[in-house]
Design a protein around this motif. Structure first.
Motif, short mmCIF file in Angstrom:
data_model
loop_
_atom_site.label_atom_id
_atom_site.label_comp_id
_atom_site.label_asym_id
_atom_site.label_seq_id
_atom_site.Cartn_x
_atom_site.Cartn_y
_atom_site.Cartn_z
N GLY A 87 11.52 15.08 5.10
CA GLY A 87 11.83 14.14 6.18
C GLY A 87 11.49 12.70 5.83
O GLY A 87 10.55 12.44 5.06
N GLY A 88 12.25 11.78 6.41
CA GLY A 88 12.02 10.37 6.14
C GLY A 88 11.86 9.56 7.41
O GLY A 88 11.22 10.00 8.37
N PHE A 89 12.45 8.36 7.44
CA PHE A 89 12.37 7.52 8.64
C PHE A 89 12.93 8.24 9.86
O PHE A 89 12.36 8.17 10.95
CB PHE A 89 13.16 6.22 8.43
N LYS A 90 14.04 8.94 9.69
CA LYS A 90 14.69 9.62 10.80
C LYS A 90 13.76 10.60 11.49
O LYS A 90 13.71 10.68 12.72
CB LYS A 90 15.94 10.35 10.31
N GLU A 91 13.01 11.36 10.71
CA GLU A 91 12.12 12.39 11.25
C GLU A 91 10.73 11.85 11.59
O GLU A 91 9.87 12.59 12.09
CB GLU A 91 11.98 13.54 10.25
N GLY A 92 10.47 10.60 11.29
CA GLY A 92 9.16 10.02 11.57
C GLY A 92 8.09 10.42 10.58
O GLY A 92 6.90 10.19 10.84
N MET A 93 8.48 10.98 9.43
CA MET A 93 7.49 11.42 8.45
C MET A 93 7.03 10.28 7.56
O MET A 93 6.01 10.39 6.88
CB MET A 93 8.02 12.59 7.64
N ILE A 94 7.80 9.19 7.53
CA ILE A 94 7.31 7.97 6.90
C ILE A 94 7.56 6.80 7.85
O ILE A 94 8.47 6.84 8.69
CB ILE A 94 7.96 7.69 5.53
N GLN A 95 6.75 5.77 7.69
CA GLN A 95 6.90 4.53 8.44
C GLN A 95 6.44 3.39 7.54
O GLN A 95 5.72 3.61 6.56
CB GLN A 95 6.05 4.55 9.72
N LEU A 96 6.85 2.19 7.87
CA LEU A 96 6.31 1.02 7.18
C LEU A 96 5.04 0.59 7.89
O LEU A 96 4.94 0.63 9.12
CB LEU A 96 7.31 -0.13 7.20
N ALA A 97 4.06 0.17 7.09
CA ALA A 97 2.87 -0.45 7.67
C ALA A 97 3.28 -1.79 8.29
O ALA A 97 4.35 -2.33 7.97
CB ALA A 97 1.82 -0.67 6.58
N PRO A 98 2.48 -2.33 9.20
CA PRO A 98 2.82 -3.61 9.81
C PRO A 98 3.17 -4.67 8.77
O PRO A 98 2.55 -4.75 7.71
CB PRO A 98 1.55 -3.97 10.58
N SER A 158 0.84 -1.20 0.00
CA SER A 158 0.00 0.00 0.00
C SER A 158 0.87 1.25 0.00
O SER A 158 2.08 1.19 0.25
CB SER A 158 -0.93 0.01 1.21
N TYR A 159 0.21 2.36 -0.27
CA TYR A 159 0.91 3.65 -0.27
C TYR A 159 0.06 4.67 0.46
O TYR A 159 -1.16 4.59 0.44
CB TYR A 159 1.18 4.10 -1.70
N HIS A 160 0.73 5.61 1.09
CA HIS A 160 0.10 6.66 1.91
C HIS A 160 -0.34 6.12 3.27
O HIS A 160 0.10 6.59 4.30
CB HIS A 160 -1.11 7.31 1.22
N SER A 161 -1.28 5.13 3.23
CA SER A 161 -1.87 4.60 4.46
C SER A 161 -1.66 3.09 4.56
O SER A 161 -1.37 2.43 3.56
CB SER A 161 -3.39 4.83 4.47
N ASP A 162 -1.86 2.57 5.74
CA ASP A 162 -1.98 1.13 5.92
C ASP A 162 -3.36 0.75 5.38
O ASP A 162 -4.38 1.17 5.91
CB ASP A 162 -1.86 0.79 7.41
N MET A 163 -3.39 -0.04 4.31
CA MET A 163 -4.65 -0.42 3.67
C MET A 163 -4.96 -1.90 3.90
O MET A 163 -5.69 -2.52 3.12
CB MET A 163 -4.60 -0.10 2.18
N SER A 164 -4.40 -2.47 4.96
CA SER A 164 -4.54 -3.91 5.18
C SER A 164 -5.98 -4.35 5.38
O SER A 164 -6.32 -5.51 5.12
CB SER A 164 -3.68 -4.35 6.37
N LYS A 165 -6.85 -3.45 5.82
CA LYS A 165 -8.24 -3.87 5.99
C LYS A 165 -8.90 -4.14 4.64
O LYS A 165 -9.92 -4.83 4.56
CB LYS A 165 -9.04 -2.82 6.77
N TYR A 166 -8.30 -3.60 3.56
CA TYR A 166 -8.80 -3.89 2.22
C TYR A 166 -8.07 -5.07 1.57
O TYR A 166 -8.49 -5.56 0.53
CB TYR A 166 -8.64 -2.65 1.32
N GLY A 167 -6.97 -5.48 2.19
CA GLY A 167 -6.21 -6.61 1.67
C GLY A 167 -5.53 -7.34 2.80
O GLY A 167 -4.30 -7.39 2.85
N PRO A 168 -6.29 -7.92 3.72
CA PRO A 168 -5.69 -8.54 4.91
C PRO A 168 -4.73 -9.69 4.59
O PRO A 168 -3.81 -9.96 5.36
CB PRO A 168 -6.91 -9.03 5.70
N THR A 169 -4.95 -10.33 3.46
CA THR A 169 -4.06 -11.42 3.06
C THR A 169 -3.00 -10.93 2.08
O THR A 169 -1.83 -11.30 2.18
CB THR A 169 -4.87 -12.55 2.39
#
Length: 364
Positions: A284-295, A240-251
């Motif tokens: 900003g990136g990982f260092k600044e907390g502006m992006i993260q990986l979804a679970p 996914s991009y922008h958001s964690d979209m796992s509820k639309y693709g749990p598998t």
């Protein structure tokens, strides 16, 4: 009698002055312009989460207003101007195509403050901000490269601007860092938000053999398409991009690159209200907390998870860069030699595919 009136009048004035002095200042109005509906996932949704976080952090010092689904171009200028004439002191415009309209309104209202996401133009009362999305994209590519069976990934993209090119190329770099046989195929939909086109593009890429798909568009259509195909035993996975979209693709969703704007919005508004703002050019990136990986999906092997976590920490520490040389363009030209790292200026001008992208870049 006159002296009594004088005393009463003076006392009344003192009380009135005291009441006025004790009265809290009216909250500052902050406006936001969104390119797509807020919805419950995606680019605009993440900015709206940031707006709410900022409003909560500021207590009663601010009120906020947003206008969603605003087309880029002339209509954006009308909306930005309308927010200002409606009382907004600070305006955040959250899409690349809002850059010129924002700059125009900023020049017309020098006593207001404007902040534009993903652009490059600044001014005395206009700052810019962005996130290093490409960092997360590289790690998504690493997972894709390790888990693909077909060695083909699909990428649904909006417009061929540097920000999008960075994502495609970083994903490809990540994939090929662990799987030199991998290739990425791209379909451009020429829209930030068009679920129908996005879905059609995703299904086309899957039909071409892609078993890993991702996107730089705003809807959940790509993740949903992957979930549907996964259930058909096609073993298609998505990022996914922008958001964690796992509820639309749990598998099907393996992870994703998510964006976080609340701390930036809060800090910037505080600086403006305190009179300490002196210009903003934030990336900003990982260092600044502006992006993260979804679970991370449990389907990802343990050794792959460990590799991704190791490389994420290295990026956050500044010890690893997705575009460290050698970076070779699709046509074989060396863009960054071995031992060098791509500069921010070079990233901001990216207009080519790297080796490993199998598609043709649209002509300007």
């Amino acid at each position: 009698m006159n002296s009594r009136k004088t005393v009463v009048t003076t006392l009344g004035g003192m009380i009135a002055a005291s009441v006025l002095a004790a009265a809290p200042a009216a909250p500052t109005q902050v406006g936001f312009v969104y390119v797509s509906p807020v919805g419950d996932a995606g680019w605009t949704y993440q900015h709206d989460i940031g707006r709410k976080e900022m409003e909560k952090a500021m207590g009663g010092q601010v009120t906020t207003k947003f206008v969603e689904n605003v087309p880029e171009g002339a209509d954006a200028e009308r909306v930005v101007r309308g927010l200002v004439t409606g009382g907004a002191k600070i305006v955040f415009t959250t899409s690349f195509g809002y850059m010129n309209p924002t700059e125009k309104v900023a020049r017309a209202f020098p006593d207001r403050f404007f902040f534009h996401a993903t652009g490059y133009k600044t001014g005395p009362n206009m700052g810019i901000y962005n996130a290093r999305f490409y960092e997360g994209r590289f790690l998504n590519g690493v997972i894709a490269g390790k888990m693909t069976k077909s060695n083909i990934a699909g990428y649904v993209a909006a417009f061929p601007i540097p920000e999008v090119m960075q994502g495609i190329n970083a994903f490809t770099q990540g994939m090929r860092s662990v799987n030199p046989k991998a290739e990425v195929r791209v379909i451009w939909v020429n829209s930030w938000f068009d679920p129908g086109k996005e879905r059609e593009a995703a299904l086309t890429l899957i039909s071409q053999g892609a078993d890993m798909i991702t996107h730089h568009t705003d809807s959940t259509a790509i993740v949903q398409a992957a979930e549907e195909k996964h259930k058909e035993n096609k073993n298609v996975y998505a990022f996914s991009y922008h958001s964690d979209m796992s509820k639309y693709g749990p598998t099907a969703q393996l992870t994703g690159t998510t964006h976080h704007w609340g701390a930036f919005y809060t800090r910037t508004v505080k600086e403006v209200l305190a009179g300490t703002w002196k210009g903003t050019n934030v990336w900003g990136g990982f260092k600044e907390g502006m992006i993260q990986l979804a679970p991370l999906n449990k389907a990802i092997p343990a050794d792959v998870k460990a590799l991704v976590q190791k490389e994420e920490k290295a990026m956050a520490a500044g010890k690893f860069h997705p575009f460290a040389g050698p970076v070779v363009a699709q046509d074989g030209k060396i863009k960054v030699p071995k031992g060098k790292t791509m500069t921010d200026a070079e990233l901001g001008a990216m207009d080519y595919y790297v080796q490993g992208v199998a598609s043709t870049l649209p002509k300007k």
